[in-house]
Enzyme design. Structure first.
Site, PDB file in Angstrom:
ATOM      1  CB  CYS A   1     -18.907  -5.284   5.467  1.00 37.22           C
ATOM      2  SG  CYS A   1     -20.124  -4.538   6.562  1.00 37.22           S
TER       3      CYS A   1
ATOM      4  CG  ASN B   1      -6.819  -7.868  -5.623  1.00 35.28           C
ATOM      5  OD1 ASN B   1      -6.590  -7.229  -6.643  1.00 35.28           O
ATOM      6  ND2 ASN B   1      -7.654  -7.441  -4.704  1.00 35.28           N
TER       7      ASN B   1
ATOM      8  CB  ALA C   1       6.740  -9.673   3.155  1.00 35.56           C
ATOM      9  CG  HIS C   2       0.745  -9.697   3.926  1.00 34.93           C
ATOM     10  ND1 HIS C   2      -0.585 -10.023   3.879  1.00 34.93           N
ATOM     11  CD2 HIS C   2       0.834  -8.435   3.468  1.00 34.93           C
ATOM     12  CE1 HIS C   2      -1.278  -8.985   3.419  1.00 34.93           C
ATOM     13  NE2 HIS C   2      -0.440  -8.005   3.165  1.00 34.93           N
TER      14      HIS C   2
ATOM     15  CB  THR D   1      -0.919  -0.009   1.247  1.00 29.88           C
ATOM     16  OG1 THR D   1      -1.792  -1.139   1.134  1.00 29.88           O
ATOM     17  CG2 THR D   1      -1.738   1.261   1.374  1.00 29.88           C
TER      18      THR D   1
HETATM   19  N1  PMP Z   1      -1.982  -4.716  -4.160  1.00 29.26           N
HETATM   20  C1  PMP Z   1      -2.662  -5.863  -4.247  1.00 29.26           C
HETATM   21  C2  PMP Z   1      -2.986  -6.425  -5.592  1.00 29.26           C
HETATM   22  C3  PMP Z   1      -3.070  -6.529  -3.081  1.00 29.26           C
HETATM   23  O1  PMP Z   1      -3.752  -7.674  -3.183  1.00 29.26           O
HETATM   24  C4  PMP Z   1      -2.751  -5.954  -1.834  1.00 29.26           C
HETATM   25  C5  PMP Z   1      -3.179  -6.624  -0.539  1.00 29.26           C
HETATM   26  N2  PMP Z   1      -4.550  -6.822  -0.420  1.00 29.26           N
HETATM   27  C6  PMP Z   1      -2.032  -4.760  -1.803  1.00 29.26           C
HETATM   28  C7  PMP Z   1      -1.674  -4.168  -2.975  1.00 29.26           C
HETATM   29  C8  PMP Z   1      -1.670  -4.098  -0.490  1.00 29.26           C
HETATM   30  O2  PMP Z   1      -0.579  -4.754   0.102  1.00 29.26           O
HETATM   31  P1  PMP Z   1      -0.241  -4.550   1.650  1.00 29.26           P
HETATM   32  O3  PMP Z   1      -1.188  -5.392   2.413  1.00 29.26           O
HETATM   33  O4  PMP Z   1       1.190  -5.012   1.762  1.00 29.26           O
HETATM   34  O5  PMP Z   1      -0.361  -3.104   1.952  1.00 29.26           O
END
Ligand code: PMP
Length: 375
Positions: A315, A140, A191-192, A72
């Site tokens: 939501c 995503n 990373a996550h 983000t």
């Molecule tokens: N870009 C995409 C395509 C994502 O799926 C996400 C996480 N939902 C993010 C950005 C944001 O990543 P972070 O959780 O590391 O801020």
């Protein structure tokens, strides 16, 4: 949690055991990576080792990697650097791109969720030349893989000074990431989403691509992002990035399971639709739409059986809003609020899919029964 089926890897992945082990070990040692003494030097070694590992994942040099607090932050930083200039982003980007600035222009996508190349070309040809394009590598919600190299080629052929950013969060560990071959100027990673810890990510920048200071203060991250480094998190990210590369082949084992899942659900509910079924997709993601069966009801019923998935709606103030991504693909409100996202990853087993099918079938049959009774 025991007997849990976790099928929400696109939201966050479980951390790989080796990553947990390394991060815990580092956390229990003292050391600020900026300190000159041996503790500091030890912490610095972890940070720089991780920088090399993340660089390897994307095919860049370590000097191109800036560690951040997540994708983000990386996404926001790139867009904000171009404040006041013309910026084109795909209509299916993550909110950290779509909402980073008030006046970005959205490039439409086809009903399959691929960038509409004709519309994109027109947007490049008309008006002020854009300063920045941002198109994600993998979506995503649908798992669709965008033709980023082709998008960059078209943009740069028309405007040589244009910069291109790609959000590669959902691509890492799923498909090969080759920053130089994509010819992009910026890339965001998290990373996550690849078996690493939450709250750590990276921005990769091409040599000479401008980056505005993220945070003012000390000289960390080449004076771009001040603040004591999250050494354990960064080292965990580095290891997760290395494992994402070495485990990639193993990732393809998910494809037959996804095919089985889609085929089985379709056999039980022939009216079911898979978003982007005919577009290039990563093996791990499917967006199943069953119009009229609200995703939130399915989600809660699945949760009661310890099955975690996600929905194409979120939501907001007590009401469920359809996902802007599915709406941008031309889905109606009902379809968008009746879509389940199932996403798999490194620890998924075939039995997880079998359990999902078994429980989902019961939920579906119960819903059909209720509809019959009320008819
Ligand atoms: N870009 C995409 C395509 C994502 O799926 C996400 C996480 N939902 C993010 C950005 C944001 O990543 P972070 O959780 O590391 O801020």
């Amino acid at each position: 949690m025991k007997n849990t089926v976790y099928l929400d890897y696109n939201a966050t992945t479980p951390i790989k055991p080796a990553v947990v082990e390394l991060a815990c070990e580092i956390m229990s040692a003292v050391g600020n990576a900026s300190s000159v003494h041996s503790h500091g030097r030890h912490a610095r070694k972890h940070v720089e080792g991780a920088r090399q590992q993340v660089a390897n994942l994307a095919g860049v040099t370590p000097g191109q990697v800036i560690f951040t607090g997540g994708a983000t932050e990386s996404n926001n930083a790139v867009l904000k650097h171009f404040t006041g200039k013309r910026i084109l982003v795909s209509a299916i980007e993550h909110p950290s791109i779509r909402n980073a600035l008030p006046d970005v222009e959205f490039i439409p996508v086809t009903p399959d969720g691929l960038l509409d190349m004709d519309a994109f070309e027109k947007m490049l040809d008309e008006g002020t030349p854009p300063a920045l394009i941002s198109v994600m590598m993998v979506n995503n919600e649908t798992g669709v893989i965008q033709p980023v190299a082709e998008i960059t080629r078209m943009a740069k052929a028309k405007h040589k000074d244009i910069f291109v950013h790609t959000d590669a969060v959902q691509a890492a560990g799923r498909i090969k990431i080759d920053f130089p071959a994509l010819n992009v100027d910026y890339m965001s990673l998290s990373a996550h989403k690849m078996g690493g810890p939450q709250g750590v990510g990276a921005l990769i920048a091409a040599p000479g691509a401008p980056v505005t200071k993220f945070i003012h203060g000390g000289g960390q991250e080449k004076r771009q992002r001040a603040g004591t480094e999250n050494v354990a998190g960064i080292a965990g990210f580095g290891l997760a990035a290395e494992l994402a590369v070495s485990d990639m082949e193993n990732y393809q084992r998910l494809l037959p399971w996804r095919e089985k899942l889609e085929a089985e659900i379709k056999r039980i509910a022939p009216e079911m639709k898979v978003f982007s079924q005919n577009a290039p997709r990563v093996a791990s993601t499917t967006a199943l739409c069953l119009a009229g069966l609200p995703a939130q009801t399915q989600l809660m019923s699945l949760d009661l059986e310890n099955i975690a998935v996600s929905s194409g709606s979120a939501c907001s103030s007590g009401t469920f809003k359809p996902s802007p991504i599915l709406l941008a693909m031309g889905a109606g409100d009902e379809d968008a609020t009746s879509t389940l996202r199932i996403s798999m990853g490194w620890a998924t087993e075939e039995t997880d899919i079998d359990r999902f099918i078994e429980v989902w079938t019961k939920i579906y049959e119960r819903a059909c029964e209720k509809t019959k009774q009320s008819a």
